[in-house]
Design a protein around this motif. Structure first.
Motif, PDB file in Angstrom:
ATOM      1  N   TYR A   4      10.778 -15.855  -0.599  1.00 36.50           N
ATOM      2  CA  TYR A   4      10.381 -16.321  -1.923  1.00 36.50           C
ATOM      3  C   TYR A   4      10.991 -15.455  -3.022  1.00 36.50           C
ATOM      4  O   TYR A   4      11.160 -15.920  -4.162  1.00 36.50           O
ATOM      5  CB  TYR A   4       8.854 -16.359  -2.038  1.00 36.50           C
ATOM      6  CG  TYR A   4       8.161 -15.013  -2.016  1.00 36.50           C
ATOM      7  CD1 TYR A   4       8.019 -14.262  -3.177  1.00 36.50           C
ATOM      8  CD2 TYR A   4       7.631 -14.494  -0.841  1.00 36.50           C
ATOM      9  CE1 TYR A   4       7.372 -13.043  -3.181  1.00 36.50           C
ATOM     10  CE2 TYR A   4       6.988 -13.276  -0.822  1.00 36.50           C
ATOM     11  CZ  TYR A   4       6.862 -12.547  -1.989  1.00 36.50           C
ATOM     12  OH  TYR A   4       6.227 -11.329  -1.964  1.00 36.50           O
ATOM     13  N   GLU A   5      11.360 -14.213  -2.709  1.00 36.34           N
ATOM     14  CA  GLU A   5      12.020 -13.377  -3.699  1.00 36.34           C
ATOM     15  C   GLU A   5      13.442 -13.880  -3.974  1.00 36.34           C
ATOM     16  O   GLU A   5      13.909 -13.870  -5.121  1.00 36.34           O
ATOM     17  CB  GLU A   5      12.048 -11.930  -3.211  1.00 36.34           C
ATOM     18  CG  GLU A   5      10.662 -11.300  -3.142  1.00 36.34           C
ATOM     19  CD  GLU A   5      10.680  -9.918  -2.513  1.00 36.34           C
ATOM     20  OE1 GLU A   5       9.761  -9.128  -2.829  1.00 36.34           O
ATOM     21  OE2 GLU A   5      11.602  -9.620  -1.730  1.00 36.34           O
ATOM     22  N   MET A   7      14.247 -16.983  -3.737  1.00 41.36           N
ATOM     23  CA  MET A   7      14.057 -18.215  -4.512  1.00 41.36           C
ATOM     24  C   MET A   7      13.797 -17.909  -5.979  1.00 41.36           C
ATOM     25  O   MET A   7      14.245 -18.647  -6.867  1.00 41.36           O
ATOM     26  CB  MET A   7      12.891 -19.016  -3.926  1.00 41.36           C
ATOM     27  CG  MET A   7      13.174 -19.576  -2.552  1.00 41.36           C
ATOM     28  SD  MET A   7      11.841 -20.641  -1.971  1.00 41.36           S
ATOM     29  CE  MET A   7      12.525 -21.212  -0.415  1.00 41.36           C
ATOM     30  N   ILE A   8      13.073 -16.836  -6.249  1.00 41.57           N
ATOM     31  CA  ILE A   8      12.820 -16.450  -7.640  1.00 41.57           C
ATOM     32  C   ILE A   8      14.118 -16.050  -8.331  1.00 41.57           C
ATOM     33  O   ILE A   8      14.366 -16.412  -9.491  1.00 41.57           O
ATOM     34  CB  ILE A   8      11.791 -15.307  -7.679  1.00 41.57           C
ATOM     35  CG1 ILE A   8      10.419 -15.815  -7.209  1.00 41.57           C
ATOM     36  CG2 ILE A   8      11.682 -14.728  -9.094  1.00 41.57           C
ATOM     37  CD1 ILE A   8       9.378 -14.725  -7.090  1.00 41.57           C
ATOM     38  N   THR A 185      10.630 -23.785  -9.211  1.00 43.05           N
ATOM     39  CA  THR A 185      10.820 -22.533  -8.470  1.00 43.05           C
ATOM     40  C   THR A 185       9.513 -22.067  -7.847  1.00 43.05           C
ATOM     41  O   THR A 185       9.484 -21.609  -6.689  1.00 43.05           O
ATOM     42  CB  THR A 185      11.364 -21.444  -9.411  1.00 43.05           C
ATOM     43  OG1 THR A 185      12.589 -21.894 -10.000  1.00 43.05           O
ATOM     44  CG2 THR A 185      11.619 -20.156  -8.646  1.00 43.05           C
ATOM     45  N   THR A 186       8.421 -22.190  -8.582  1.00 37.00           N
ATOM     46  CA  THR A 186       7.120 -21.787  -8.051  1.00 37.00           C
ATOM     47  C   THR A 186       6.731 -22.624  -6.840  1.00 37.00           C
ATOM     48  O   THR A 186       6.280 -22.097  -5.814  1.00 37.00           O
ATOM     49  CB  THR A 186       6.041 -21.911  -9.141  1.00 37.00           C
ATOM     50  OG1 THR A 186       6.416 -21.121 -10.277  1.00 37.00           O
ATOM     51  CG2 THR A 186       4.688 -21.434  -8.625  1.00 37.00           C
ATOM     52  N   ALA A 189       8.937 -21.670  -3.845  1.00 39.09           N
ATOM     53  CA  ALA A 189       8.533 -20.399  -3.248  1.00 39.09           C
ATOM     54  C   ALA A 189       7.236 -20.538  -2.461  1.00 39.09           C
ATOM     55  O   ALA A 189       7.055 -19.903  -1.418  1.00 39.09           O
ATOM     56  CB  ALA A 189       8.389 -19.332  -4.335  1.00 39.09           C
ATOM     57  N   MET A 190       6.325 -21.376  -2.952  1.00 38.92           N
ATOM     58  CA  MET A 190       5.052 -21.589  -2.249  1.00 38.92           C
ATOM     59  C   MET A 190       5.245 -22.398  -0.974  1.00 38.92           C
ATOM     60  O   MET A 190       4.578 -22.151   0.035  1.00 38.92           O
ATOM     61  CB  MET A 190       4.068 -22.307  -3.169  1.00 38.92           C
ATOM     62  CG  MET A 190       3.584 -21.488  -4.346  1.00 38.92           C
ATOM     63  SD  MET A 190       2.537 -22.464  -5.458  1.00 38.92           S
ATOM     64  CE  MET A 190       1.210 -22.925  -4.343  1.00 38.92           C
ATOM     65  N   PRO A 192       8.161 -23.119   1.350  1.00 38.95           N
ATOM     66  CA  PRO A 192       9.576 -22.839   1.640  1.00 38.95           C
ATOM     67  C   PRO A 192      10.164 -23.597   2.819  1.00 38.95           C
ATOM     68  O   PRO A 192      11.223 -23.229   3.297  1.00 38.95           O
ATOM     69  CB  PRO A 192       9.548 -21.334   1.946  1.00 38.95           C
ATOM     70  CG  PRO A 192       8.201 -21.112   2.542  1.00 38.95           C
ATOM     71  CD  PRO A 192       7.276 -22.068   1.851  1.00 38.95           C
ATOM     72  N   PHE A 266       3.982 -19.069   0.469  1.00 38.11           N
ATOM     73  CA  PHE A 266       4.888 -17.939   0.295  1.00 38.11           C
ATOM     74  C   PHE A 266       5.290 -17.317   1.629  1.00 38.11           C
ATOM     75  O   PHE A 266       5.423 -16.103   1.766  1.00 38.11           O
ATOM     76  CB  PHE A 266       4.261 -16.869  -0.603  1.00 38.11           C
ATOM     77  CG  PHE A 266       3.967 -17.355  -1.994  1.00 38.11           C
ATOM     78  CD1 PHE A 266       4.969 -17.467  -2.947  1.00 38.11           C
ATOM     79  CD2 PHE A 266       2.671 -17.714  -2.349  1.00 38.11           C
ATOM     80  CE1 PHE A 266       4.689 -17.916  -4.230  1.00 38.11           C
ATOM     81  CE2 PHE A 266       2.387 -18.158  -3.631  1.00 38.11           C
ATOM     82  CZ  PHE A 266       3.399 -18.271  -4.564  1.00 38.11           C
ATOM     83  N   ASN A 268       7.637 -16.242   4.778  1.00 34.38           N
ATOM     84  CA  ASN A 268       9.001 -15.726   4.890  1.00 34.38           C
ATOM     85  C   ASN A 268       9.633 -16.333   6.136  1.00 34.38           C
ATOM     86  O   ASN A 268       9.722 -15.709   7.180  1.00 34.38           O
ATOM     87  CB  ASN A 268       8.996 -14.198   4.976  1.00 34.38           C
ATOM     88  CG  ASN A 268      10.400 -13.630   4.956  1.00 34.38           C
ATOM     89  OD1 ASN A 268      11.294 -14.149   4.290  1.00 34.38           O
ATOM     90  ND2 ASN A 268      10.607 -12.541   5.679  1.00 34.38           N
TER      91      ASN A 268
END
Length: 269
Positions: A4-5, A7-8, A185-186, A189-190, A192, A266, A268
């Motif tokens: 998610y990092e 993706m941010i 984006t949020t 990330a939530m 994935p 979120f 990984n």
């Protein structure tokens, strides 16, 4: 770094490009996208061939699901993903924006499009699978640029209710598009599990839009004779892909229900 990092970071880059006002303003970005795509693909193929021939390469895993049911549903799930990834060039909305004569221009564009796809992306897929086995997450730098083409139409729809505001729509455009990118984006990330989302879009969107509706529109508009080859070709394509679409939709729902047991917000992956 967590997924998610990444993706941010990608979302922040999209925020920089989001205020671009039109497709015409994206022409240089599209050129950059093409150069990045060609460079990335060439480097990936060369690296895969080198690593595949090296004794220090990773251990390859070519295994498939053991049960037949999972293999069959996996095939149709993959068809839905492929429809989303490669089917954008033939959607009617794109064809409708081309100046006459549409048929000749669209045919040349499609031939060029799929020749490049076959030459570049399939070479990456084949060499990568040969060198590494089962695919893992691969970064695509050209997506940063090419995604703007897909997002622009959505941004225009979101911005339209605010077109009455002053300052030549610059401030409303920046605000509305920034909020859209932040929201997307949020959510990304939530949630994935990108492959499953692509499969849903392909099964319920691109398969009917690319392979069923154009055939029906042609039949209803030009009414070809039932004795002509074009009539039976269009009918066959519509029937076959209707069946494929239904099975793909079932496969997508099945895959999401299976993956939901391991996914979390979120994650990984």
């Amino acid at each position: 770094m967590m997924l998610y990092e990444f993706m941010i970071i990608f979302g922040c880059l999209m925020l920089i490009l989001a205020p671009m006002p039109s497709f015409h303003s994206l022409r240089h970005i599209n050129l950059i996208s093409l150069v990045l795509c060609l460079s990335y693909s060439a480097c990936t193929v060369a690296a895969s061939i080198y690593i595949g021939n090296s004794s220090k390469g990773p251990q390859k895993d070519y295994s498939l699901p053991s049960d037949t049911q999972s293999r069959i549903f996996g095939i149709f799930n993959a068809i839905a993903i492929i429809a989303t990834t490669y089917g954008n060039g033939i959607i009617p909305e794109i064809q409708a924006t081309i100046a006459p004569p549409v048929k000749e221009k669209m045919f040349k564009g499609l031939c060029s499009c799929y020749a490049i796809v076959a030459m570049i992306f399939f070479s990456v897929a084949i060499s990568g699978y040969w060198a590494f086995g089962k695919p893992s997450w691969w970064p695509h730098p050209q997506c940063i640029c090419s995604l703007q083409t897909r997002c622009l139409s959505v941004h225009l729809v979101i911005q339209r209710p605010h077109s009455f505001l002053p300052t030549i729509n610059v401030i409303p455009r920046v605000i509305s598009r920034s909020l859209s990118v932040i929201a997307a984006t949020t959510i990304a990330a939530m949630l994935p599990f990108f492959g499953d989302i692509n499969a849903v879009i392909g099964a319920f969107g691109f398969l009917p839009l690319d392979f069923i509706l154009p055939m029906l529109f042609y039949k209803f508009t030009f009414r070809p004779s039932k004795r002509s080859p074009i009539f039976w070709l269009n009918t066959t394509i519509a029937v076959v892909f209707s069946i494929v679409g239904v099975i793909s939709a079932v496969a997508v729902v099945r895959q999401i229900s299976l993956d939901a047991k391991t996914y979390r917000l979120f994650a990984n992956l």
